[in-house]
Enzyme design. Structure first.
Site, PDB file in Angstrom:
ATOM      1  N   SER A   1       0.862  -1.181   0.000  1.00 44.84           N
ATOM      2  CA  SER A   1       0.000   0.000   0.000  1.00 44.84           C
ATOM      3  C   SER A   1       0.897   1.230   0.000  1.00 44.84           C
ATOM      4  O   SER A   1       1.906   1.239  -0.721  1.00 44.84           O
ATOM      5  CB  SER A   1      -0.938  -0.077   1.207  1.00 44.84           C
ATOM      6  OG  SER A   1      -1.909   0.928   1.139  1.00 44.84           O
TER       7      SER A   1
ATOM      8  N   ASP B   1      -3.982  -4.778   6.292  1.00 49.34           N
ATOM      9  CA  ASP B   1      -4.365  -5.708   5.235  1.00 49.34           C
ATOM     10  C   ASP B   1      -3.137  -6.540   4.843  1.00 49.34           C
ATOM     11  O   ASP B   1      -2.036  -6.013   4.736  1.00 49.34           O
ATOM     12  CB  ASP B   1      -4.890  -4.917   4.021  1.00 49.34           C
ATOM     13  CG  ASP B   1      -5.554  -5.812   2.999  1.00 49.34           C
ATOM     14  OD1 ASP B   1      -5.980  -6.929   3.366  1.00 49.34           O
ATOM     15  OD2 ASP B   1      -5.653  -5.394   1.827  1.00 49.34           O
TER      16      ASP B   1
ATOM     17  N   HIS C   1      -3.086  -1.551  -2.976  1.00 49.26           N
ATOM     18  CA  HIS C   1      -4.190  -0.613  -2.719  1.00 49.26           C
ATOM     19  C   HIS C   1      -4.097   0.523  -3.732  1.00 49.26           C
ATOM     20  O   HIS C   1      -3.033   1.071  -3.966  1.00 49.26           O
ATOM     21  CB  HIS C   1      -4.096  -0.069  -1.298  1.00 49.26           C
ATOM     22  CG  HIS C   1      -4.364  -1.123  -0.270  1.00 49.26           C
ATOM     23  ND1 HIS C   1      -4.108  -0.960   1.053  1.00 49.26           N
ATOM     24  CD2 HIS C   1      -4.872  -2.376  -0.390  1.00 49.26           C
ATOM     25  CE1 HIS C   1      -4.457  -2.055   1.708  1.00 49.26           C
ATOM     26  NE2 HIS C   1      -4.914  -2.932   0.851  1.00 49.26           N
TER      27      HIS C   1
END
Lengths: 275, 198
Positions: free
Chosen positions: B18, B138, B45
């Site tokens: 991310s 995540d 992401h």
């Protein structure tokens, strides 16, 4: 439930459902279906798949709740704005020019966001009166929600942004009536829509259409089932009718792909060219 | 490094990241040989409503073509697949990929956990999971699934990561085989490449 759900357990579950409720989940895509079943098990604090089946035995009416939880109901108005602008600028004007009317089927309409997008689009093209719209879903409770057509203020923000990216010229919120934080679509906009419960897997073609939207529905099916459902969609289209699927779906792998041509590859709009 | 990791039986590499991961991942893709044989699945992401641009940006320096797979597309050796905007990407039994519009997981769609868990289920010990910089958790449970199935887990060294929450969260929930600086992660894959040349 900590451990993985095994394939044999899923088979027992889908077989039980098929035998007792006449719904066929056997050919749903494995990873998402397993995840949805696990979700139900955790939500209702069952200890295993067996416990879920036992619940069906003791309380068959629980099955409708299960269907609601198992189906994916994530949707937006004007999702993929460029898809909607190509319907507005190319696909729909062509049909109207040719036939002066248009019949549209939203297959797997969920809570109705795409149906509303369509009605707004048709209204702005000044051909809502020329349209017949059918919207179906497997889940009775989501159909009820779609008919109610109320949306939280939080979701409306994204819907409005999508509408603006689509190039909508009006004040988006003027299509709705606000009441205590919820936005209701003005009834005259969706009065031509017929909402019905229909299962794409077990149901049969019930009419013919100029345009079918079945976006991000078949991704939950395996390839065998995608093939079967595509045959039904094909059978529900007039010759030269249009089929729209999700922007990351494809017909390439389906048996009857050669009965369609691509109209817009970016937006995944196809046209039926052979019966 | 333990040589038992360097064999030619791997079926897939999943990479998650991310905030702060774009740079090291583009570098990694630039440094891999064109004929690197193991399929790579990237779950990064990204902005939900921007369908274009990201893959082009990733591709500029990459030695290998990068594809956003279509639903049920067959996994081919040597390819790099990128989870499309606003879809979860999963690996299915039978060597295909599937997409899903299920709700956000860890506030994300695509969610790294879903890609990693589905790949762990299918590839088991023949999977390598790599988690780069990122500002949320995540991927942590995805890494645990990979480890639980006997796969290999690698994180970008939190000291080096621009945002260390993501690699650190993975470390908190599961055993990490290698904690490496980005350049060393590339070297690991290059050593693996040699194993495939033999």
């Amino acid at each position: 439930m900590q451990r993985d759900i095994e394939i044999a357990e899923l088979r027992r579950l889908t077989q039980y459902i098929d035998d007792n409720f006449d719904y066929d989940f056997k050919n749903y895509a494995m990873s998402s279906f397993t995840r949805r079943v696990r979700r139900v098990i955790e939500l209702y604090k069952f200890t295993s798949v067996e416990a879920l089946i036992k619940k069906f035995k003791n309380n068959p009416s629980f099955f409708q709740e299960f269907v609601s939880e198992i189906t994916v109901n994530v949707t937006e108005m004007f999702r993929d704005p460029t898809f909607w602008s190509s319907l507005r600028d190319e696909i729909i004007p062509d049909v109207i020019k040719e036939h002066r009317k248009i019949s549209i089927w939203h297959a797997g309409c969920s809570s109705g966001e795409e149906v509303i997008s369509m009605c707004i689009l048709l209204k702005e093209l000044d051909c809502l009166e020329s349209a017949t719209i059918v919207a179906t879903d497997i889940d009775q409770s989501i159909i009820n929600k779609a008919k109610k057509a109320s949306f939280s203020a939080k979701n409306m923000e994204l819907n409005k942004q999508n509408y603006e990216r689509y190039g909508g010229k009006n004040d988006f919120l003027s299509y709705f009536v606000e009441d205590e934080g919820f936005f209701y679509i003005k009834p005259e906009l969706i009065e031509r829509v017929s909402f019905r419960v229909q299962d794409l897997v077990k149901g049969n073609p019930f009419s013919k259409f100029d345009l079918i939207l079945c976006r991000n529905v078949m991704i939950y099916f395996n390839q065998t089932l995608q093939n079967e459902v595509l045959k039904k969609l094909h059978g529900s289209l007039f010759k030269y009718g249009n089929l729209a699927i999700g922007s990351k779906e494809s017909l390439i792998w389906c048996d009857i792909a050669n009965k369609f041509v691509v109209v817009n590859n970016e937006e995944k709009i196809y046209k039926k060219i052979k019966d | 490094m333990n040589s038992s990791f360097f064999h030619n039986k791997y079926k897939g590499i999943v990479i998650g990241g991310s905030a702060g991961s774009f740079k090291p991942i583009t570098k990694l893709l630039a440094d891999l040989p064109k004929d690197f044989p193991i399929p790579i699945f990237l779950c990064l992401h990204r902005l939900k409503h921007v369908r274009h641009g990201f893959i082009e940006a990733l591709s500029i320096k990459s030695s290998k073509p990068i594809l956003e797979p279509l639903d049920k597309e067959i996994v081919r050796p040597g390819m790099v697949y990128l989870a499309p905007a606003n879809y979860h990407l999963c690996i299915e039994l039978g060597n295909t990929m599937s997409l899903s519009t299920e709700g956000l997981v860890n506030n994300s769609r695509p969610a790294i956990d879903l890609t990693f868990k589905s790949a762990a289920y299918v590839y088991k010990e023949k999977l390598i999971g790599i988690l780069f910089s990122g500002a949320n958790k995540d991927g942590a449970l995805g890494m645990k699934a990979i480890k639980d199935k006997g796969g290999v887990t690698i994180i970008q060294d939190p000291e080096e990561s621009m945002m260390n929450t993501m690699p650190l969260s993975a470390k908190q929930v599961t055993e990490i085989d290698f904690c490496l600086e980005a350049e060393k992660i590339t070297n690991f894959l290059l050593d693996l490449y040699k194993a495939y040349q033999k």
